[in-house]
Design a protein around this motif. Structure first.
Motif: not given
Length: 269
Positions: A241-256
Protein backbone atom coordinates in the motif's frame (compact mmCIF):
# COMPACT_ATOMS: atom_id res chain seq x y z
CA UNK A 1 -9.19 12.69 -13.94
CA UNK A 2 -9.23 13.43 -10.21
CA UNK A 3 -9.16 17.13 -9.35
CA UNK A 4 -6.03 18.35 -7.56
CA UNK A 5 -6.42 18.40 -3.81
CA UNK A 6 -4.26 19.32 -0.86
CA UNK A 7 -5.57 16.17 0.80
CA UNK A 8 -4.37 13.79 -1.94
CA UNK A 9 -0.75 12.69 -2.03
CA UNK A 10 0.53 11.19 -5.29
CA UNK A 11 3.74 9.22 -5.72
CA UNK A 12 5.97 10.80 -8.36
CA UNK A 13 6.48 7.59 -10.35
CA UNK A 14 4.46 5.92 -13.07
CA UNK A 15 4.23 2.16 -12.57
CA UNK A 16 3.90 -0.76 -14.96
CA UNK A 17 2.38 -4.13 -14.13
CA UNK A 18 4.15 -7.48 -14.45
CA UNK A 19 2.00 -10.60 -14.38
CA UNK A 20 3.98 -13.80 -13.91
CA UNK A 21 2.49 -17.12 -15.04
CA UNK A 22 4.09 -20.54 -15.00
CA UNK A 23 2.70 -22.12 -18.16
CA UNK A 24 3.01 -19.56 -20.90
CA UNK A 25 0.65 -16.69 -21.62
CA UNK A 26 -2.60 -17.49 -19.88
CA UNK A 27 -5.74 -15.34 -19.75
CA UNK A 28 -6.55 -13.10 -16.78
CA UNK A 29 -7.90 -15.03 -13.85
CA UNK A 30 -5.55 -17.97 -14.42
CA UNK A 31 -3.75 -19.78 -11.63
CA UNK A 32 -0.66 -17.66 -11.02
CA UNK A 33 2.63 -18.91 -9.70
CA UNK A 34 2.13 -17.12 -6.38
CA UNK A 35 4.22 -14.73 -4.30
CA UNK A 36 6.34 -17.35 -2.57
CA UNK A 37 7.08 -19.27 -5.77
CA UNK A 38 8.32 -16.18 -7.62
CA UNK A 39 10.34 -14.91 -4.67
CA UNK A 40 13.63 -16.39 -5.84
CA UNK A 41 13.15 -16.00 -9.58
CA UNK A 42 11.67 -12.48 -9.75
CA UNK A 43 11.50 -10.60 -6.46
CA UNK A 44 15.00 -11.40 -5.17
CA UNK A 45 16.84 -10.68 -8.47
CA UNK A 46 15.04 -7.35 -8.85
CA UNK A 47 15.96 -6.41 -5.27
CA UNK A 48 19.60 -7.30 -5.98
CA UNK A 49 19.55 -4.89 -8.94
CA UNK A 50 18.04 -2.12 -6.85
CA UNK A 51 14.57 -2.27 -8.41
CA UNK A 52 11.79 -1.22 -6.07
CA UNK A 53 8.54 -3.15 -6.48
CA UNK A 54 4.98 -2.98 -5.24
CA UNK A 55 3.25 -6.34 -4.79
CA UNK A 56 -0.48 -6.84 -5.26
CA UNK A 57 -2.07 -10.22 -4.68
CA UNK A 58 -5.65 -10.72 -5.82
CA UNK A 59 -8.06 -13.64 -5.41
CA UNK A 60 -7.22 -14.79 -8.94
CA UNK A 61 -3.57 -13.95 -9.48
CA UNK A 62 -0.57 -11.86 -8.37
CA UNK A 63 0.92 -8.73 -9.87
CA UNK A 64 4.28 -7.01 -9.48
CA UNK A 65 4.37 -3.28 -10.14
CA UNK A 66 7.67 -1.71 -11.21
CA UNK A 67 8.47 1.88 -12.00
CA UNK A 68 8.42 2.66 -15.70
CA UNK A 69 11.92 4.12 -15.57
CA UNK A 70 13.21 0.79 -14.21
CA UNK A 71 11.85 -1.24 -17.14
CA UNK A 72 15.24 -1.67 -18.91
CA UNK A 73 16.77 -3.04 -15.70
CA UNK A 74 13.76 -5.31 -15.15
CA UNK A 75 13.97 -6.80 -18.63
CA UNK A 76 17.74 -7.31 -18.53
CA UNK A 77 17.43 -8.91 -15.10
CA UNK A 78 14.62 -11.32 -15.96
CA UNK A 79 15.21 -12.08 -19.66
CA UNK A 80 17.57 -14.95 -18.90
CA UNK A 81 14.89 -16.96 -17.10
CA UNK A 82 11.57 -15.73 -18.52
CA UNK A 83 9.90 -15.14 -21.84
CA UNK A 84 8.77 -11.53 -21.58
CA UNK A 85 5.83 -10.07 -23.47
CA UNK A 86 4.31 -6.62 -23.64
CA UNK A 87 0.72 -5.86 -24.49
CA UNK A 88 0.12 -3.82 -27.62
CA UNK A 89 -3.43 -3.23 -28.85
CA UNK A 90 -4.63 -6.24 -26.90
CA UNK A 91 -1.95 -8.54 -28.33
CA UNK A 92 1.06 -10.01 -26.53
CA UNK A 93 4.30 -9.13 -28.33
CA UNK A 94 7.68 -10.67 -27.39
CA UNK A 95 10.19 -8.31 -25.77
CA UNK A 96 13.96 -8.74 -25.99
CA UNK A 97 16.82 -6.96 -24.29
CA UNK A 98 17.55 -5.22 -27.58
CA UNK A 99 14.19 -3.44 -27.37
CA UNK A 100 15.31 -1.50 -24.30
CA UNK A 101 19.10 -1.43 -24.76
CA UNK A 102 19.25 2.22 -25.81
CA UNK A 103 20.80 4.11 -22.93
CA UNK A 104 20.82 1.05 -20.66
CA UNK A 105 23.45 1.01 -17.96
CA UNK A 106 24.11 -2.23 -16.12
CA UNK A 107 23.00 -1.57 -12.55
CA UNK A 108 25.22 -2.07 -9.59
CA UNK A 109 24.11 -4.76 -7.20
CA UNK A 110 22.29 -3.29 -4.24
CA UNK A 111 23.68 -3.39 -0.76
CA UNK A 112 21.93 -5.66 1.72
CA UNK A 113 18.46 -4.16 2.21
CA UNK A 114 17.26 -2.82 5.53
CA UNK A 115 15.11 -5.33 7.39
CA UNK A 116 12.02 -3.56 8.64
CA UNK A 117 10.19 -4.48 11.83
CA UNK A 118 7.13 -6.67 11.43
CA UNK A 119 3.93 -6.61 13.45
CA UNK A 120 1.42 -9.43 13.74
CA UNK A 121 -1.98 -8.28 15.03
CA UNK A 122 -4.49 -10.79 16.37
CA UNK A 123 -7.05 -9.83 13.72
CA UNK A 124 -8.26 -12.74 11.55
CA UNK A 125 -8.87 -11.99 7.88
CA UNK A 126 -10.85 -13.48 5.00
CA UNK A 127 -9.80 -13.44 1.34
CA UNK A 128 -12.91 -13.31 -0.84
CA UNK A 129 -14.28 -12.64 -4.29
CA UNK A 130 -17.73 -11.81 -5.60
CA UNK A 131 -19.35 -12.31 -8.99
CA UNK A 132 -19.50 -8.97 -10.84
CA UNK A 133 -23.23 -9.30 -11.50
CA UNK A 134 -23.93 -9.55 -7.76
CA UNK A 135 -21.77 -6.56 -6.84
CA UNK A 136 -24.74 -4.12 -6.79
CA UNK A 137 -26.33 -6.22 -4.03
CA UNK A 138 -23.45 -5.39 -1.65
CA UNK A 139 -22.51 -1.97 -3.04
CA UNK A 140 -24.12 -0.01 -0.20
CA UNK A 141 -22.41 -2.17 2.40
CA UNK A 142 -19.08 -1.81 0.61
CA UNK A 143 -19.35 1.97 0.56
CA UNK A 144 -20.22 2.01 4.25
CA UNK A 145 -17.24 -0.17 5.20
CA UNK A 146 -14.80 1.60 2.87
CA UNK A 147 -15.63 5.17 3.76
CA UNK A 148 -17.66 5.40 6.96
CA UNK A 149 -17.33 2.44 9.32
CA UNK A 150 -13.65 2.68 10.19
CA UNK A 151 -12.22 6.06 11.10
CA UNK A 152 -8.42 5.89 11.41
CA UNK A 153 -7.13 6.31 14.91
CA UNK A 154 -5.00 9.32 14.10
CA UNK A 155 -4.02 9.72 17.73
CA UNK A 156 -2.62 6.19 17.86
CA UNK A 157 1.12 5.85 17.62
CA UNK A 158 1.99 4.97 14.03
CA UNK A 159 5.09 3.10 15.13
CA UNK A 160 3.40 0.97 17.77
CA UNK A 161 5.12 -2.42 17.79
CA UNK A 162 2.42 -4.30 19.73
CA UNK A 163 -0.82 -4.11 17.80
CA UNK A 164 -3.66 -6.24 19.16
CA UNK A 165 -5.73 -5.53 16.06
CA UNK A 166 -5.47 -3.66 12.81
CA UNK A 167 -8.09 -2.01 10.63
CA UNK A 168 -7.61 -3.28 7.09
CA UNK A 169 -10.01 -3.58 4.17
CA UNK A 170 -8.91 -4.07 0.56
CA UNK A 171 -11.09 -3.99 -2.54
CA UNK A 172 -9.65 -4.42 -6.03
CA UNK A 173 -11.37 -4.61 -9.41
CA UNK A 174 -8.99 -5.72 -12.16
CA UNK A 175 -10.28 -6.59 -15.63
CA UNK A 176 -13.65 -7.51 -14.15
CA UNK A 177 -12.23 -9.73 -11.40
CA UNK A 178 -13.01 -8.63 -7.85
CA UNK A 179 -10.90 -9.35 -4.77
CA UNK A 180 -11.77 -8.39 -1.21
CA UNK A 181 -9.80 -8.73 2.01
CA UNK A 182 -11.68 -8.02 5.23
CA UNK A 183 -11.52 -9.06 8.86
CA UNK A 184 -13.74 -11.90 9.99
CA UNK A 185 -16.00 -9.62 12.04
CA UNK A 186 -16.68 -7.33 9.08
CA UNK A 187 -17.49 -10.33 6.91
CA UNK A 188 -20.48 -11.07 9.16
CA UNK A 189 -22.11 -7.86 7.93
CA UNK A 190 -22.29 -9.13 4.36
CA UNK A 191 -24.70 -11.69 2.87
CA UNK A 192 -22.79 -14.97 3.17
CA UNK A 193 -24.25 -16.39 -0.05
CA UNK A 194 -22.71 -13.62 -2.20
CA UNK A 195 -19.12 -13.71 -0.96
CA UNK A 196 -17.04 -16.55 -2.39
CA UNK A 197 -13.90 -17.99 -0.83
CA UNK A 198 -11.87 -21.18 -1.03
CA UNK A 199 -13.63 -24.46 -0.32
CA UNK A 200 -11.78 -24.74 2.99
CA UNK A 201 -12.94 -21.29 4.10
CA UNK A 202 -9.57 -20.69 5.73
CA UNK A 203 -8.81 -17.62 7.79
CA UNK A 204 -5.62 -15.60 7.45
CA UNK A 205 -3.36 -13.70 9.83
CA UNK A 206 -1.42 -10.62 8.83
CA UNK A 207 2.18 -9.57 9.09
CA UNK A 208 2.57 -5.83 8.57
CA UNK A 209 5.99 -4.67 7.43
CA UNK A 210 7.35 -1.34 8.61
CA UNK A 211 7.19 0.69 11.80
CA UNK A 212 6.65 3.86 9.78
CA UNK A 213 5.65 4.63 6.16
CA UNK A 214 8.09 2.89 3.84
CA UNK A 215 8.21 5.16 0.80
CA UNK A 216 8.92 3.93 -2.73
CA UNK A 217 12.66 4.19 -3.24
CA UNK A 218 13.84 1.28 -1.12
CA UNK A 219 14.23 -2.20 -2.59
CA UNK A 220 14.08 -5.59 -0.93
CA UNK A 221 11.02 -5.03 1.27
CA UNK A 222 8.93 -7.70 -0.43
CA UNK A 223 11.95 -10.01 -0.53
CA UNK A 224 12.33 -9.65 3.26
CA UNK A 225 9.06 -11.56 3.67
CA UNK A 226 8.77 -13.57 0.47
CA UNK A 227 12.17 -15.27 0.51
CA UNK A 228 11.96 -16.94 3.94
CA UNK A 229 8.36 -17.98 3.28
CA UNK A 230 9.36 -19.44 -0.08
CA UNK A 231 12.15 -21.43 1.53
CA UNK A 232 9.62 -22.89 3.98
CA UNK A 233 6.99 -23.41 1.24
CA UNK A 234 4.44 -21.22 3.05
CA UNK A 235 1.84 -19.53 0.86
CA UNK A 236 1.21 -15.81 1.25
CA UNK A 237 -1.18 -13.15 0.00
CA UNK A 238 0.79 -9.90 -0.31
CA UNK A 239 -0.52 -6.34 -0.61
CA UNK A 240 1.71 -3.28 -0.89
CA UNK A 241 0.00 0.00 0.00
CA UNK A 242 1.02 3.64 -0.05
CA UNK A 243 2.42 3.45 3.49
CA UNK A 244 3.03 -0.16 4.49
CA UNK A 245 3.32 -3.68 3.12
CA UNK A 246 1.08 -6.48 4.32
CA UNK A 247 1.47 -10.24 4.01
CA UNK A 248 -1.39 -12.55 4.88
CA UNK A 249 -0.58 -16.17 5.74
CA UNK A 250 -2.85 -19.07 6.70
CA UNK A 251 -3.84 -18.75 10.35
CA UNK A 252 -2.44 -22.11 11.38
CA UNK A 253 1.02 -21.11 10.09
CA UNK A 254 1.40 -17.72 11.78
CA UNK A 255 3.64 -18.99 14.61
CA UNK A 256 6.09 -20.54 12.14
CA UNK A 257 6.06 -17.38 10.01
CA UNK A 258 6.89 -15.14 12.98
CA UNK A 259 9.69 -17.49 13.99
CA UNK A 260 11.16 -17.50 10.47
CA UNK A 261 11.07 -13.71 10.22
CA UNK A 262 12.61 -13.27 13.66
CA UNK A 263 15.41 -15.65 12.70
CA UNK A 264 16.05 -13.65 9.56
CA UNK A 265 16.16 -10.41 11.55
CA UNK A 266 18.66 -11.89 14.01
CA UNK A 267 20.88 -13.44 11.34
CA UNK A 268 21.14 -10.09 9.53
CA UNK A 269 22.31 -8.10 12.52
Amino acid sequence: ELPPSEFMQVADSTWLVLSVVSNGREPPGCQATGVTKIARSVIAPLAEHHVSVLMLSTYQTDFILVRERDLPVVIHTLAGEFDIYKEESGECVPVTCDDVSNGFLKPKSAASPTLHPVQSPQTRFCVLTVAPDTLPAIATMLIDVLFYSHSPAWDAAADSQDLDSITFFSFSLIEGYISIVMDAETQKRFPSDLLLTSSTGELWRMVRIGGQPLGFDECGIVAQIAEPLAAADISAYYISTFNFDHALVPEEGIAEVIQLLQQRQESSR
